[in-house]
Write a protein that holds these residues in place. Structure first.
Motif, PDB file in Angstrom:
ATOM      1  N   GLN A 115       0.836  -1.198   0.000  1.00 17.84           N
ATOM      2  CA  GLN A 115       0.000   0.000   0.000  1.00 17.84           C
ATOM      3  C   GLN A 115       0.878   1.258   0.000  1.00 17.84           C
ATOM      4  N   PRO A 116       0.441   2.307  -0.665  1.00 14.46           N
ATOM      5  CA  PRO A 116       1.177   3.566  -0.539  1.00 14.46           C
ATOM      6  C   PRO A 116       1.003   4.134   0.875  1.00 14.46           C
ATOM      7  N   VAL A 117       2.008   4.868   1.341  1.00 15.21           N
ATOM      8  CA  VAL A 117       1.939   5.439   2.680  1.00 15.21           C
ATOM      9  C   VAL A 117       2.139   6.948   2.570  1.00 15.21           C
ATOM     10  N   ALA A 118       1.277   7.714   3.229  1.00 14.62           N
ATOM     11  CA  ALA A 118       1.451   9.169   3.189  1.00 14.62           C
ATOM     12  C   ALA A 118       2.756   9.536   3.879  1.00 14.62           C
ATOM     13  N   ARG A 119       3.489  10.441   3.273  1.00 12.28           N
ATOM     14  CA  ARG A 119       4.765  10.874   3.840  1.00 12.28           C
ATOM     15  C   ARG A 119       4.543  11.377   5.272  1.00 12.28           C
ATOM     16  N   ARG A 120       3.442  12.099   5.426  1.00  7.69           N
ATOM     17  CA  ARG A 120       3.073  12.644   6.727  1.00  7.69           C
ATOM     18  C   ARG A 120       2.923  11.549   7.775  1.00  7.69           C
ATOM     19  N   THR A 121       2.308  10.440   7.365  1.00  7.29           N
ATOM     20  CA  THR A 121       2.092   9.342   8.306  1.00  7.29           C
ATOM     21  C   THR A 121       3.421   8.719   8.706  1.00  7.29           C
ATOM     22  N   LEU A 122       4.291   8.590   7.723  1.00  8.24           N
ATOM     23  CA  LEU A 122       5.593   7.978   7.994  1.00  8.24           C
ATOM     24  C   LEU A 122       6.393   8.832   8.969  1.00  8.24           C
ATOM     25  N   LEU A 123       6.282  10.141   8.820  1.00 10.89           N
ATOM     26  CA  LEU A 123       7.089  11.033   9.665  1.00 10.89           C
ATOM     27  C   LEU A 123       6.377  11.395  10.966  1.00 10.89           C
ATOM     28  N   ASP A 124       5.176  10.884  11.141  1.00  9.58           N
ATOM     29  CA  ASP A 124       4.412  11.187  12.351  1.00  9.58           C
ATOM     30  C   ASP A 124       5.195  10.744  13.576  1.00  9.58           C
ATOM     31  N   THR A 125       5.319  11.639  14.524  1.00 13.92           N
ATOM     32  CA  THR A 125       6.127  11.302  15.705  1.00 13.92           C
ATOM     33  C   THR A 125       5.271  10.910  16.890  1.00 13.92           C
ATOM     34  N   THR A 126       3.961  11.146  16.774  1.00 16.01           N
ATOM     35  CA  THR A 126       3.140  10.913  17.960  1.00 16.01           C
ATOM     36  C   THR A 126       2.887   9.425  18.214  1.00 16.01           C
ATOM     37  N   ASP A 127       3.274   8.574  17.274  1.00 18.32           N
ATOM     38  CA  ASP A 127       3.032   7.153  17.493  1.00 18.32           C
ATOM     39  C   ASP A 127       4.156   6.475  18.272  1.00 18.32           C
ATOM     40  N   GLY A 128       5.133   7.277  18.730  1.00 13.03           N
ATOM     41  CA  GLY A 128       6.208   6.685  19.527  1.00 13.03           C
ATOM     42  C   GLY A 128       7.324   6.070  18.700  1.00 13.03           C
ATOM     43  N   HIS A 129       7.237   6.142  17.359  1.00 13.88           N
ATOM     44  CA  HIS A 129       8.321   5.623  16.523  1.00 13.88           C
ATOM     45  C   HIS A 129       8.801   6.684  15.554  1.00 13.88           C
ATOM     46  N   PRO A 130       9.451   7.732  16.050  1.00 14.67           N
ATOM     47  CA  PRO A 130       9.909   8.776  15.145  1.00 14.67           C
ATOM     48  C   PRO A 130      11.018   8.256  14.236  1.00 14.67           C
ATOM     49  N   VAL A 131      10.993   8.679  12.973  1.00 14.78           N
ATOM     50  CA  VAL A 131      12.095   8.292  12.079  1.00 14.78           C
ATOM     51  C   VAL A 131      12.702   9.558  11.459  1.00 14.78           C
ATOM     52  N   SER A 132      13.887   9.391  10.933  1.00 18.06           N
ATOM     53  CA  SER A 132      14.643  10.551  10.474  1.00 18.06           C
ATOM     54  C   SER A 132      14.206  11.004   9.091  1.00 18.06           C
ATOM     55  N   GLU A 133      13.984  12.314   8.992  1.00 16.82           N
ATOM     56  CA  GLU A 133      13.535  12.878   7.737  1.00 16.82           C
ATOM     57  C   GLU A 133      14.658  12.841   6.704  1.00 16.82           C
ATOM     58  N   SER A 134      15.900  13.054   7.157  1.00 20.33           N
ATOM     59  CA  SER A 134      16.994  13.092   6.183  1.00 20.33           C
ATOM     60  C   SER A 134      17.282  11.682   5.650  1.00 20.33           C
ATOM     61  N   ALA A 135      17.112  10.670   6.523  1.00 20.24           N
ATOM     62  CA  ALA A 135      17.286   9.289   6.037  1.00 20.24           C
ATOM     63  C   ALA A 135      16.235   8.980   4.970  1.00 20.24           C
ATOM     64  N   LEU A 136      15.039   9.499   5.180  1.00 16.81           N
ATOM     65  CA  LEU A 136      13.984   9.287   4.191  1.00 16.81           C
ATOM     66  C   LEU A 136      14.371   9.933   2.857  1.00 16.81           C
ATOM     67  N   ARG A 137      14.928  11.154   2.965  1.00 20.52           N
ATOM     68  CA  ARG A 137      15.344  11.839   1.729  1.00 20.52           C
ATOM     69  C   ARG A 137      16.393  11.026   0.975  1.00 20.52           C
ATOM     70  N   THR A 138      17.323  10.435   1.718  1.00 22.42           N
ATOM     71  CA  THR A 138      18.358   9.619   1.075  1.00 22.42           C
ATOM     72  C   THR A 138      17.739   8.431   0.346  1.00 22.42           C
ATOM     73  N   LEU A 139      16.776   7.789   1.010  1.00 22.87           N
ATOM     74  CA  LEU A 139      16.127   6.628   0.382  1.00 22.87           C
ATOM     75  C   LEU A 139      15.418   7.032  -0.902  1.00 22.87           C
ATOM     76  N   VAL A 140      14.810   8.213  -0.882  1.00 21.71           N
ATOM     77  CA  VAL A 140      14.115   8.679  -2.075  1.00 21.71           C
ATOM     78  C   VAL A 140      15.140   8.994  -3.176  1.00 21.71           C
ATOM     79  N   ARG A 141      16.248   9.638  -2.770  1.00 23.86           N
ATOM     80  CA  ARG A 141      17.280   9.990  -3.748  1.00 23.86           C
ATOM     81  C   ARG A 141      17.840   8.734  -4.422  1.00 23.86           C
ATOM     82  N   ASN A 142      17.962   7.677  -3.631  1.00 25.99           N
ATOM     83  CA  ASN A 142      18.527   6.442  -4.191  1.00 25.99           C
ATOM     84  C   ASN A 142      17.492   5.563  -4.892  1.00 25.99           C
TER      85      ASN A 142
END
Ligand code: ADP
Ligand code: ZN
Ligand code: ZN
Length: 833
Positions: A233-260
């Motif tokens: 399923q596609p995932v909204a970028r906003r949902t992935l970066l949501d921090t209120t669920d207790g699993h914050p992830v790095s925005e810059s790491a996400l950018r790298t994954l997109v770049r690659n």
């Protein structure tokens, strides 16, 4: 063959139902609750609703119905009974109710205008000849009325054709064009093409996991895989970066994954009806002791209606969620009412988390077709389509529920539940109780500051009652303090001399220091001032001239942002004069402070801070309100200044200071509810503070800090307020002890109005004696060029008010039949707020 007749309801301000004859070809098709097309008046066509099918031949000639629009009933028996109750209780016609209850997409009439649907594919091969001709016509003339089209094509039975084209998204009704198609897009993430195969993905994980520097990318991918159901399923970028669920992830790491190319971004248009899957089971919510007790009580409550009195942030929503969960499991429907649609955004997200796409939202700001869609999904027989939790403001009461099991009325005290114009002038809370009663469903009213009526009913044992006295998670209530503005003025005079004092700030030193401190700590501030504009009045220092509205009996308010003086009743506006038109003096003085002024003062005092204003003027655009709320909750605004809009049940994280610029304004409003309402507004706005952390402070600025209401707000003493107010209501014969009906008469000629009002009052007195008060001029005695006169009736609890209401309406009908009075309009307001 039998000849049938139907009595139909027309969506018009007219008495009762009208009878039409059914062409025999429709004998088998016609059903109660269907829409049929009828001619009413010399040539207008309307969609009317069949209320009754019968064989009673009328003793006058009746017209035939022209066609049937629905195969199955659109409106059910309980809905009809609800409408009829509203009409009789709130003193209007069923047609008035139909006009607001049925989404306009279902009210096709000769004057409706249509155009080609912007998303129409252009595929013509499926169209019938008539449809094709309509499309061609609309290509030449983009907007046409139903009447124009019928005239051009000359087909009597045009409406069913148009109706079917609307249903198939080939054409749209006019309102849609203005409202819709400001598509909102958001970024969605998909797995890159090269990584959709499991082997490649595993390889990637292996490589990334080996190095410490790419650990963050692994975290992003793991979260992505989980949210995307293993990449499907596609995932909204906003949902992935949501921090209120207790699993914050790095925005810059996400950018790298997109770049690659591991993840790709796609902008998708978001339908406002789009939902997500539920992510959490409501069974897993753990209630604290107070919540559990409330929940257990409400589940087992003997009374049909129960009041939950829970302080702000006590966690009422979680209790509601548990109750909803139970009803949803039984396969029944829940109606969740909020006083204002702006509040829905926060609640939708909380409910969707548990109930996913079982949750439907009904919005007056939705487009015509979106509303029609929510309507059908409420009614749907297909359990996969049918909404089970319906969320909305009072108009959601009219949805076609199939099996209503629970109604929740959140912030039940709020006067936005009351509809002022047009009729029916109903109170959404009271109507909700009646609707639930029709379904044998339970009603839960919730508030931190219950209305006097509801609390009284609870005290009487008519409603069930439970309380939650503490904030969830051990959070403290904010400390409420009062700034004595008399002392403040004295101090200013001492320090700066007389002149400075009179033109001085409207924010006390005390409050300023707290704002300063909050800003230094990166916390947020809310300031409440219940008047909009810059200054409330302009007055000539020399001759006391004051600009007033030409059409209304009010003075004009200065709006600095637009450089105009404006009437808040009719919108009349003029440029700001530079000199007094009466005496030529240039000494024009501004008095009274509105939100614009507070905003400007703060921006001058705190040049670094981001100050924003939330009032009717700043939220005119369609999603402006939501934008402001978003900006504030995401920390892009430091200080929010606003009218009562900021007092409502919003949940912000970082508000540590709340200030009420002029608490006296609220208290001194001339209305029997003013103390109650001031207590509610002050307590509600205070409740915005410290919802996620301690040490929050609230400042009420007042010239009369010893005032009873202020002292009670400071102590959080709802019960004390209730007891004194309740006693006053009893002594002075107001609700909840008496029922009020307010009648306002209007006419453009003052003399005609006075004569008619006196006549009507005399009639009323002959029937109801000293229950009648007035006629008198209301506070604003002329609006939009019409003079107003008001008569108020009060009835004791046991009195047969139903009969009285019919009689009052008949007398009003008699009045307009009298010579010269045909244009006197009568507005009934039952249980005025
Ligand atoms: P109210 O509507 O009474 O003002 P809310 O329902 O907004 O209060 O609750 C306040 C806060 O406490 C919210 O952030 C909510 O998520 C949290 N909360 C309340 N009850 C629970 C619970 N049982 N478990 C987890 N969080 C809760
Ligand atoms: Zn003057
Ligand atoms: Zn005006």
């Amino acid at each position: 063959m039998t000849t049938y007749f139907v009595d139909v309801i027309l969506p018009l301000h007219i008495h009762g139902t009208y009878t039409y004859r059914v062409p025999q070809e429709y004998n088998d098709a016609v059903k109660v609750g269907q829409r049929v097309v009828v001619q009413f008046g010399p040539k207008r066509l309307y969609s009317a609703l069949v209320r009754r099918v019968h064989e009673e031949v009328p003793h006058y000639r009746v017209k035939y119905i022209l066609s049937i629009l629905d195969a199955e009933p659109l409106v059910g028996e309980r809905q009809f009974r609800f409408w009829e109750w509203l009409a009789s209780y709130y003193m209007c016609y069923v047609g008035d109710v139909m006009a607001i209850a049925l989404p306009s997409a279902f009210r096709l009439a000769s004057e409706s205008s249509v155009s080609i649907h912007p998303e129409f594919t252009g595929e013509l091969s499926d169209l019938t000849d008539n449809e094709l001709r309509i499309v061609q016509l609309l290509t030449e003339h983009p907007v046409m009325t139903v009447e124009d089209i019928s005239r051009a094509i000359g087909v009597q039975k045009m409406m069913p054709v148009l109706n079917s084209m609307i249903e198939r998204n080939i054409i749209v009704m006019d309102e849609d064009l203005r409202q819709r198609f400001v598509p909102r897009t958001s970024a969605y993430l998909l797995l890159g093409e090269d990584y959709r195969e499991e082997g490649r993905l595993r390889e990637l994980f292996d490589t990334l996991e080996k190095k410490k520097s790419t650990q963050k990318q692994v975290d992003v991918l793991l979260k992505y895989m989980q949210l995307s159901q293993m990449g499907t399923q596609p995932v909204a970028r906003r949902t992935l970066l949501d921090t209120t669920d207790g699993h914050p992830v790095s925005e810059s790491a996400l950018r790298t994954l997109v770049r690659n190319g591991v993840l790709t971004i796609e902008e998708r248009v978001e339908s406002r009806l789009d939902h997500g899957q539920s992510t959490t089971n409501a069974d897993s919510i753990e209630l604290n002791e107070e919540q559990q007790a409330a929940y257990d009580y409400l589940r087992g409550c003997k009374q049909a209606v129960a009041l939950l009195h829970g302080v702000t942030s006590s966690g009422k929503t979680e209790v509601y969620t548990k109750l909803i969960n139970e009803v949803v499991k039984e396969g029944r429907q829940v109606l969740f009412l909020l006083p204002e649609i702006a509040l829905t955004a926060q609640i939708i997200n909380r409910l969707r988390k548990y109930f996913g796409d079982l949750v439907g939202v009904y919005h007056s700001r939705f487009s015509v077709s979106q509303r029609a869609e929510v309507w059908s999904r409420t009614q749907s027989a297909d359990p996969n389509q049918r909404y089970q939790v319906l969320l909305g403001a009072r108009s959601a009461l009219f949805l076609p529920f199939q099996d209503l099991g629970l109604v929740i009325v959140d912030e039940e005290h709020d006067n936005s539940y009351k509809q002022y114009d047009p009729a029916p002038r109903y109170n959404g809370r009271d109507a909700a109780i009646y609707l639930a009663h029709l379904w044998g469903a339970r009603t839960v009213l919730g508030s931190a500051t219950p209305s006097l009526e509801s609390y009284y009913n609870a005290q009487q044992g008519k409603y069930g009652f439970c309380e939650m006295k503490r904030r969830y998670g051990g959070l403290k209530m904010p400390e409420v303090l009062c700034a004595d503005m008399k002392e403040e003025a004295k101090r200013l005079r001492r320090e700066r001399g007389d002149r400075a004092a009179s033109g001085g700030t409207h924010i006390s030193q005390f409050l300023l220091e707290q704002i300063d401190l909050a800003l230094k700590n990166h916390e947020q501030v809310i300031l409440f001032q219940n008047r909009r504009g810059f200054s409330l009045r302009i007055e000539c220092d020399d001759c006391h001239w004051t600009p007033r509205c030409q059409h209304c009996d009010v003075s004009l308010v200065y709006h600095k942002a637009t450089g105009t003086l404006r009437c808040h009743y009719c919108g009349y506006s003029i440029p700001v004069p530079t000199e007094c038109p009466a005496c030529g003096s240039t000494h024009l003085r501004m008095t009274g402070v509105g939100t614009e002024r507070v905003e400007e003062d703060l921006q001058i005092l705190f040049p670094e801070a981001r100050v924003a204003r939330m009032d009717l003027d700043s939220t005119m655009g369609k999603y402006k309100y939501e934008e402001l709320l978003n900006d504030f909750s995401e920390g892009r605004i430091d200080i929010l200044v606003g009218t009562q809009m900021v007092t409502k049940g919003l949940d912000f994280e970082r508000v540590s200071v709340v200030g009420v610029v002029n608490a006296d304004n609220l208290i001194n409003y001339p209305n029997f509810r003013s103390y109650e309402r001031a207590y509610q507004q002050l307590t509600q706005v205070s409740g915005r503070a410290g919802r996620h952390g301690g040490g929050a402070k609230v400042f009420l600025q007042s010239y009369n800090p010893q005032h009873e209401v202020i002292e009670r707000v400071m102590k959080g003493d709802y019960r004390g307020m209730y007891l004194t107010q309740n006693e006053e209501r009893r002594v002075f014969r107001y609700p909840p002890y008496y029922r009020l009906v307010e009648v306002t008469l209007k006419h453009s000629d003052e003399a005609v109005l006075n004569a008619a009002a006196d006549w009507y009052a005399t009639q009323l007195r002959s029937a109801f004696g000293n229950r009648v008060m007035g006629p008198e001029y209301p506070l604003v005695s002329r609006v939009r060029g019409l003079y107003l006169k008001r008569i108020t009736l009060r009835f004791g609890k046991g009195e047969p008010v139903g009969e009285a209401k019919s009689l009052m309406m008949r007398m009003a009908d008699d009045m307009v039949k009298l010579e010269g009075w045909s244009r006197v309009t009568t507005v009934f307001d039952v249980d005025p707020m």
